[in-house]
Design an enzyme around this catalytic site. Structure first.
Site, PDB file in Angstrom:
ATOM      1  N   ASP A 407      42.588  34.800  46.238  1.00 48.52           N
ATOM      2  CA  ASP A 407      41.377  34.655  47.038  1.00 48.52           C
ATOM      3  C   ASP A 407      41.122  33.188  47.425  1.00 48.52           C
ATOM      4  OD1 ASP A 407      38.921  34.997  48.191  1.00 48.52           O
ATOM      5  OD2 ASP A 407      38.027  36.070  46.512  1.00 48.52           O
ATOM      6  N   GLY A 449      40.433  37.262  56.785  1.00 50.27           N
ATOM      7  CA  GLY A 449      40.906  37.417  58.157  1.00 50.27           C
ATOM      8  C   GLY A 449      41.053  36.114  58.924  1.00 50.27           C
ATOM      9  N   ASP A 470      33.421  40.565  52.862  1.00 44.65           N
ATOM     10  CA  ASP A 470      33.212  41.561  51.803  1.00 44.65           C
ATOM     11  C   ASP A 470      32.446  42.779  52.304  1.00 44.65           C
ATOM     12  OD1 ASP A 470      34.346  39.619  50.313  1.00 44.65           O
ATOM     13  OD2 ASP A 470      32.853  39.693  48.716  1.00 44.65           O
TER      14      ASP A 470
HETATM   15  C1  GAL Z   1      35.308  37.356  47.356  1.00 45.25           C
HETATM   16  C2  GAL Z   1      36.215  38.515  47.622  1.00 45.25           C
HETATM   17  C3  GAL Z   1      35.696  39.698  46.854  1.00 45.25           C
HETATM   18  C4  GAL Z   1      35.689  39.370  45.379  1.00 45.25           C
HETATM   19  C5  GAL Z   1      34.901  38.099  45.130  1.00 45.25           C
HETATM   20  C6  GAL Z   1      35.030  37.622  43.692  1.00 45.25           C
HETATM   21  O1  GAL Z   1      35.752  36.238  48.047  1.00 45.25           O
HETATM   22  O2  GAL Z   1      36.239  38.764  48.995  1.00 45.25           O
HETATM   23  O3  GAL Z   1      36.458  40.849  47.115  1.00 45.25           O
HETATM   24  O4  GAL Z   1      37.001  39.239  44.939  1.00 45.25           O
HETATM   25  O5  GAL Z   1      35.343  37.059  45.959  1.00 45.25           O
HETATM   26  O6  GAL Z   1      34.300  36.456  43.467  1.00 45.25           O
END
Ligand code: GAL
Length: 654
Positions: A407, A449, A470
């Site tokens: 991430d 994306g 999200d």
């Molecule tokens: C976001 C991600 C989520 C989740 C979250 C955890 O950036 O898109 O799906 O993983 O971080 O902090």
């Protein structure tokens, strides 16, 4: 003559009176006077003339005496009965979150159609004015959605919000929901082998596959043509080992019980590609977020088996953020510093024995995933891989992980800019590190994306990549993400999938407190049907220990899953769109078509599918996939009544 003049003046007077009546100023009805407690919100209070924390509403340094303070995701339904003329509001993230990272989008829907939408509004940023025409609208929806960064700090205000009305006054109403209804018949007692028809592995790498099969247990399994290096446990149906040589192996699996038997062709391709069909599994984020621990992951594993989901091919148990130690921690009660003296990640109080956990998951024939990111920290502020990529990848492999969600988040501080080389760089670094581990690890890119990741995600080694921010458990979010995938079908295929984010059915909550999804039953059918058509990875986002019959029904329709897992891997595209009606279709390996008739509007509608848009000639049968029954032959067209926000999912076959 006199009488005529008299009548003439009377007529003029009536006209003037009527005109002044018509021009009478409309009533102003303040939003905060409505029963806003009927709204669904993500956190905090439903503020009547206050923010969601109970403070005076402040946007951009200006205080507002009237308004509705809420928190994303937020939905408020209002019955207008066609008598409202305009809705006005100043909207934004409340100044009480000035120093943090709130970001939201406000939308106004009238009878299911989007009337207006703001840009992304952030803490410390500008507010926007909403001023929409409501003439003729019966039901209004005021929605606030979090964006790619989740819903943290999304304190959203509808300030100075009022309706101009002539006639019936607006009334807040509860979300109109249809009762849950189950469409799919129960699996037969005779064995039925479910799951993909094709499976990829790399020669010499650990292989684990639990044959997904429904039917009364005990079931005895056998496999013909298993490649050298693999062996089958006949009573559990778990295949393990390492395929010795590269090649394409056409196997036949047979499952037998006291009621009968079933065989299925299953191709194992030992080459350089994994995830030949989209991964199916569970992820901890949408339910527990940072309230995750080792016991909860074990419980999800048990539930995957005991609920029967594993018998349909659901196989990954994925841990999301917060499993590690906070990056700046040296708190001994948690486990001390995040890394040991050699720089390796340490286990901690929440996850005291990670190897034991992965062994446990593997003992059930399932696979297990982990989460990290290229920055110094994860999104939630926990230790991530920056400058430790190789060691961490090795560690993940030694622990036995089969999936890595990587991430971007905090790498924002490191990247020079959002140019393509900068966006690709950290993903290439981790891919090289993963390749060195000699383990089949599904590589899931998560960067929402940016830079059209679908164009280069495969090139940097990604098996899937998030195409959006999200998801949250409301229609505005699922609708905009799901239908927003149009056009991305050209970039997905076996081994590399577009990922429009995890499922929001069942009990979700992003923390210790869970709630049933805010999606209506029809919206949930749409969610699962669309994600199946989109060949998306399907990661269940709810608490697996609290699955109800409706949610299980959504997740255990083998024909829906077959569409998602089709070996051609052709993501559906939109083939028709008109006033809230959309038709999406994809070609399947056996020459049939999977077709979704969707109704995004607020009222039920007849959807007409013209044969001509499918480009097919000859005899075809239409099958209702959710009910698992044939409807009849396809003529020149087929019409179905589709409920508001609902779907009719069809398979059209020869
Ligand atoms: C976001 C991600 C989520 C989740 C979250 C955890 O950036 O898109 O799906 O993983 O971080 O902090």
């Amino acid at each position: 003559m006199k009488a005529h003049i008299y009548k003439f003046f009377i007529a003029i007077l009536i006209m003037i009176a009527a005109d002044s009546l018509y021009a009478a100023p409309p009533d102003t009805v303040w939003l905060s006077k409505l029963d806003v407690s009927l709204a669904t919100t993500g956190w905090g209070q439903k503020g009547v003339n206050t923010s969601c924390m109970g403070n005076p509403i402040r946007l951009n340094g200006k205080e507002y005496r009237s308004g509705f303070g809420t928190h994303a995701p937020s939905l408020l339904y209002i019955k207008l009965s066609g008598d409202a003329m305009r809705f006005h509001a100043i909207v934004g993230v409340d100044d009480e979150e000035k120093k943090t990272a709130g970001s939201v989008i406000f939308s106004v829907f009238g009878d299911g159609e989007l009337l207006c939408q703001t840009s992304t509004l952030v803490s410390n940023g500008v507010s926007e004015e909403i001023n929409v025409n409501l003439v003729g609208i019966d039901t209004l929806l005021l929605a606030v959605d979090g964006t790619s960064d989740g819903i943290s700090f999304d304190h959203a205000d509808w300030a100075d919000a009022y309706f101009l009305v002539r006639g019936t006054k607006p009334v807040a109403i509860s979300r109109p929901l249809e009762p849950a209804y189950i469409l799919t018949p129960k699996a037969p007692e005779t064995p039925r082998i479910n799951g993909p028809k094709v499976y990829g592995t790399r020669p010499g790498h650990d292989f684990i596959y639990r044959i997904p099969a429904t039917g009364e247990r005990p079931i005895k399994f056998s496999v013909k043509g298993l490649p050298k290096g693999l062996s089958l446990d006949k009573s559990t149906g778990i295949i393990t080992g390492k395929v010795e040589n590269a090649g394409r192996y056409e196997t036949t699996i047979t499952a037998r019980n006291s009621k009968g038997e079933n065989s299925k062709k299953f191709t194992i391709i030992a080459g350089n590609q994994i995830a030949l069909t989209p991964p199916l599994g569970w992820n901890s984020w949408n339910c527990f977020a940072c309230a995750i621990d080792q016991e909860k992951v074990k419980a999800a594993t048990d539930a995957m088996i005991n609920s029967g989901l594993a018998d349909y091919g659901w196989s990954y148990i994925n841990i999301d953020d917060c499993w590690m130690i906070q990056s700046d921690s040296d708190d001994p009660t948690l486990g001390g510093t995040p890394r040991d003296e050699n720089g390796n990640m340490k286990t901690n109080k929440k996850f005291p024995d990670i190897k034991d956990l992965t062994d446990y998951v593997h003992s059930k024939g399932l696979k297990i995933g982990i989460y990290s990111g290229p920055g110094p920290r994860t999104c939630a502020g926990y230790t991530a891989c920056y400058q430790h990529e190789e060691a961490d990848a090795r560690q993940f492999a030694d622990w036995g992980f089969d999936y890595l969600k990587y991430d971007w988040c905090d790498y924002e501080r490191i990247a020079k800019d959002h140019s393509l080389p900068e966006l690709k760089k950290p993903y290439i670094v981790m891919n090289e590190a993963l390749e060195k581990t000699g383990r089949d690890i599904v590589y899931s890119l998560c960067q929402y994306g940016m830079g059209d990741v679908w164009r280069w995600g495969a090139e940097v080694g990604g098996n899937c990549w998030r195409t959006t921010g999200d998801i949250t458990d409301n229609w505005a979010s699922v609708e905009s993400i799901g239908f927003g995938q149009a056009g991305l079908e050209y970039f997905s295929g076996p081994g590399h999938w577009n990922d429009p984010d995890m499922l929001v059915v069942g009990k979700v909550g992003w923390g210790p407190a869970l709630h049933p999804t805010n999606l209506s039953p029809n919206e949930q059918y749409t969610h699962i049907s669309l994600w199946a058509l989109l060949a998306s990875p399907l990661l269940i986002g709810c608490d697996m220990t609290q699955l109800d019959d409706f949610t299980l029904n959504l997740l255990t329709n083998n024909e829906v899953l077959d569409i998602n897992q089709d070996p051609l891997g052709m993501q559906a595209g939109r083939i028709f769109k008109e006033e809230g009606i959309e038709i999406w279709a994809r070609n399947l390996e056996d020459g049939s078509k999977a077709v979704g008739l969707f109704n995004r509007g607020m009222r039920q509608a007849t959807v007409v599918l013209q044969r001509s848009i499918l480009n097919i000639v000859g005899d075809y049968t239409i099958r209702d996939v959710w009910k698992q029954e044939d409807i009849g032959p396809l003529g020149e067209s087929y019409s179905a009544m589709v409920p508001s926000h609902g779907v009719k999912l069809l398979r059209i076959y020869k």
